[in-house]
Design an enzyme around this catalytic site. Sequence first.
Site, PDB file in Angstrom:
ATOM      1  N   CYS B 334       6.022  -2.023  -3.567  1.00 13.50           N
ATOM      2  CA  CYS B 334       5.960  -2.196  -2.093  1.00 13.50           C
ATOM      3  C   CYS B 334       4.528  -2.321  -1.582  1.00 13.50           C
ATOM      4  CB  CYS B 334       6.689  -1.063  -1.373  1.00 13.50           C
ATOM      5  SG  CYS B 334       8.417  -0.961  -1.797  1.00 13.50           S
ATOM      6  N   LEU B 335       3.662  -2.883  -2.425  1.00 12.96           N
ATOM      7  CA  LEU B 335       2.254  -3.080  -2.032  1.00 12.96           C
ATOM      8  C   LEU B 335       1.879  -4.553  -2.222  1.00 12.96           C
ATOM      9  CD1 LEU B 335       0.909   0.008  -3.933  1.00 12.96           C
ATOM     10  CD2 LEU B 335       0.413  -0.346  -1.548  1.00 12.96           C
TER      11      LEU B 335
END
Lengths: 129, 375
Positions: B334-335
């Site tokens: 999720c980056l």
Amino acid sequence: MVKNCMLCVAYLVVFGILGIFSSTHRELFIKSLECVKNSFKRRPCEADVKQEVRANITHSLIERNPRIAKFVNQYFDVLSWVFIILFIASTALTISVIVDLIIHGSCNPSKPSGCPVNAHQSGLLGDLI
Amino acid sequence: MREEDFPEIVRNYTYLDSACTTLTPEQVRSKMEEFHRKYPSCPGRSGHSMGKEADKEVEKARREVADLIGASKENICFTSGTTDSINRVASGLDFNKVVISEREHNSNLLPWQDYDLEVVSTGKDFLSELESQVEEGDLISLVHVSNLDGLELPIEKVSTIAEDSGAYFMVDAAQSAPHKAFSVKDLDPDFVAFSGHKMLGPPGTGVLYAAERVQQELDPVSRGGGAVYASSYESSELKEFPYKMEAGVPNTSGIIGLGKACQYLSEIGMDKVEQHEQKLSEYFRERIRQLSGFECLNPGEDGLFSLYSEKIDAKELALHLDKDDVAVRAGQHCLHPYFQKLQVESTARASFYLYNNKKDIENLFDSLRRISKIF
């Protein structure tokens, strides 16, 4: 992306046929379908079927023969295409043989004596023909 | 550490994905079951004995959570997780501008994309860059410990910058509150968000801490039963924080489980949890130095390690590890924007918690060594 999509379409065909007989291959068929759909939408594949198939095959080979595992890992794309083409060709041949057997009663209609499977003699197709 | 409290899976499987979600100890599971068996009712509403018991347990859980982070129970609002907590702040207050770091999880990026958003790099100029960006009425919303590589941002210094400039300050403590002593008394942030499922609690539980000074101005996102003293057809009189934020019947068993998880951690002591992870991290570093073919992002940090290799995709690496019963998480965690900057496709992240031991790390490295044979 295009290369992966091509392979996904090929997997779709192969696992679609194998999935009729096995639930494991059915799961891979569904993942291939997702992959093809995502490729058309230009989105990345959530589950990369190629990676999963390659990991399945190479991991089982690591202990038995690391050199073969390394070879399969390195030439996985080429080997995949070879097996996919062989699979599709043999499936097409099998279908044509079955069609000949049903229509002509022999897998080799031009020379029925050359066919080891004769529908009338073996009774394979019974009253169908 | 206290492995006997955890499901048998932890003894037969190498679970190294605690940064995503942790296993729950028997004590937490029993406590949640106790709710369903003995007092399965509405807390805070029903005056009967079961309702009172449920309410008592929810408030006890609030106190346990507060104790763990050095707060009062009046500062603790229950949410569904860190994402929910951050979104409640994003929707419940107005800020002139929001300043975040380049390493934020999507949960601390997406809620701010409707705002005037500034992203600062986490390099050596981090603090000076941050200081130059922040003005009165802005919000600084920062991850405390990165979910990618365990990098800890200097949030004590950031807290001072926020105070000096008159900005609000929120800490995403999803990867720090479960792993180290974390006190709001020392940091003095306006908001802190963290999840229950990353600290031995059940999924679907989370916490939003809000300091007294911001509680009044924080508007609730959802409104409904339990959050008001009274209502008419035209208006309503909201309760104080945290109750105004908790409309509807809460996830009672989850909250009770989270409270028990916090109590469990307090009994062990967060210092001991941190020391245990430091020892495991030291052993991990010792082993990774001896292994060729794999790189690790920021190996100096503790608790979680992101592995990658030029020779194998991280997702495929995780598939191989799974076949050896080693669970890690692969991907971009999720980056996505930060990965674009790093120019790394993805990593396989191994993360530890109190139930892990040296044997788990040995299993991981045995498997990595086996996998490296195919390169």
